[in-house]
Design an enzyme around this catalytic site. Structure first.
Site, short mmCIF file in Angstrom:
data_model
loop_
_atom_site.label_atom_id
_atom_site.label_comp_id
_atom_site.label_asym_id
_atom_site.label_seq_id
_atom_site.Cartn_x
_atom_site.Cartn_y
_atom_site.Cartn_z
N ASN A 14 0.82 -1.20 0.00
CA ASN A 14 0.00 0.00 0.00
C ASN A 14 0.87 1.27 0.00
OD1 ASN A 14 -1.62 2.18 0.91
ND2 ASN A 14 -3.08 0.73 1.80
N ASP A 65 -0.15 -3.57 10.20
CA ASP A 65 -1.50 -4.02 9.94
C ASP A 65 -2.46 -3.08 10.62
OD1 ASP A 65 -2.98 -6.18 8.66
OD2 ASP A 65 -1.17 -7.31 9.15
N HIS A 95 -3.78 6.95 13.99
CA HIS A 95 -3.41 5.66 14.60
C HIS A 95 -2.00 5.26 14.16
CE1 HIS A 95 -5.38 5.23 10.74
NE2 HIS A 95 -4.97 3.99 10.59
N ARG A 96 -1.67 5.53 12.90
CA ARG A 96 -0.33 5.20 12.39
C ARG A 96 0.73 6.09 13.03
NH1 ARG A 96 -2.07 4.76 7.70
NH2 ARG A 96 -2.39 2.55 8.02
P1 ITT Z 1 -0.55 -4.20 3.36
O1 ITT Z 1 0.07 -4.68 2.09
O2 ITT Z 1 0.41 -3.37 4.16
O3 ITT Z 1 -1.20 -5.29 4.20
P2 ITT Z 1 -3.29 -3.14 3.10
O4 ITT Z 1 -3.83 -2.07 2.22
O5 ITT Z 1 -3.85 -4.53 2.97
O6 ITT Z 1 -1.70 -3.15 2.90
P3 ITT Z 1 -4.05 -3.12 5.94
O7 ITT Z 1 -4.36 -4.58 5.91
O8 ITT Z 1 -3.18 -2.62 7.03
O9 ITT Z 1 -3.39 -2.62 4.57
O10 ITT Z 1 -5.35 -2.24 5.99
C1 ITT Z 1 -6.62 -2.76 6.12
C2 ITT Z 1 -7.61 -1.90 5.37
O11 ITT Z 1 -7.79 -0.68 6.09
C3 ITT Z 1 -7.20 -1.54 3.95
O12 ITT Z 1 -8.32 -1.68 3.11
C4 ITT Z 1 -6.78 -0.09 4.02
O13 ITT Z 1 -7.16 0.60 2.85
C5 ITT Z 1 -7.56 0.43 5.24
N1 ITT Z 1 -6.75 1.39 5.98
C6 ITT Z 1 -5.63 1.12 6.69
N2 ITT Z 1 -5.12 2.24 7.22
C7 ITT Z 1 -5.93 3.25 6.83
C8 ITT Z 1 -5.94 4.65 7.01
O14 ITT Z 1 -4.99 5.26 7.69
N3 ITT Z 1 -6.92 5.35 6.46
C9 ITT Z 1 -7.88 4.77 5.75
N4 ITT Z 1 -7.96 3.46 5.50
C10 ITT Z 1 -6.99 2.70 6.04
#
Ligand code: ITT
Length: 187
Positions: free
Chosen positions: A10, A66, A171-172
């Site tokens: 991502n 995550d 949160h990040r």
């Molecule tokens: P990875 O390859 O790092 O796993 P990912 O996009 O699958 O990337 P996550 O599993 O951490 O990332 O995220 C879970 C979902 O939550 C994913 O659909 C993201 O788009 C969303 N998400 C995570 N952090 C977010 C944020 O800061 N703002 C909005 N959406 C977020």
């Protein structure tokens, strides 16, 4: 400046992490790719498994992250399934599930798992309380940003706040701050 690899698919997460860890004198490099994720209810367990796998495979000091959105009226759903739910239902699907639901309480969690090739993973957690908007708002975000209103954001969604302001309170930010402080002390 220390250099650490962030394994993620991502780009938005990578850019946020790079901007935040810069203030800790850490240079984040993108290890772009999809990595194996176990299915579990606990984000720490999921992140730790992936971190160890990537560190052993690449023989580098790496971290993964995550994140999950936990909605109270849905008993914490989508939580650890956030990625799948975002791809399948999207923001409109979540809003539909919450139609006529007055309890909008939710929180976002970010779990960082850092791992070196020959050690066990270490995790850092960040949590932000907030609520789910009644409609998607703002165009300066990604993922769930248009529907998440952090409690300390003056009523704006993350997508209305934009990356600079989101990165001050997200949160990040919280998980990366703990990670950055730990790196400065120990590495
Ligand atoms: P990875 O390859 O790092 O796993 P990912 O996009 O699958 O990337 P996550 O599993 O951490 O990332 O995220 C879970 C979902 O939550 C994913 O659909 C993201 O788009 C969303 N998400 C995570 N952090 C977010 C944020 O800061 N703002 C909005 N959406 C977020």
């Amino acid at each position: 400046m220390k250099k650490i690899f962030f394994a993620t698919s991502n780009k938005n997460k990578y850019l946020e992490a790079k901007a935040i860890l810069k203030s800790f004198n850490v240079n984040v490099e993108w290890l772009k790719g999809e990595y194996p994720e176990i299915q579990a209810e606990n984000l720490e367990e999921i992140a730790s498994f992936t971190a160890k796998w990537v560190a052993e495979k690449t023989k580098k000091a790496i971290f993964v992250e995550d994140a999950g959105l936990f909605i109270q009226a849905l008993n914490g759903f989508p939580g650890p399934y956030s990625s799948y739910v975002y791809k399948t239902l999207g923001n409109q699907g979540i809003l539909k599930l919450l139609e006529k639901e007055p309890n909008r309480e939710a929180f976002f969690i970010s779990v960082i798992a850092y791992c070196e090739p020959t050690s066990e993973p270490i995790t850092f957690i960040g949590k932000v309380k907030g609520s789910i908007a009644y409609e998607a708002r703002g165009d300066k975000g990604w993922g769930f940003d248009p529907i998440f209103i952090p409690a300390e954001g003056g009523g704006k969604t993350y997508a209305e706040m934009g990356p600079e302001n989101k990165n001050k309170i997200s949160h990040r930010r919280k998980s990366l701050e703990k990670f950055g402080a730990w790196l400065s002390k120990t590495r």
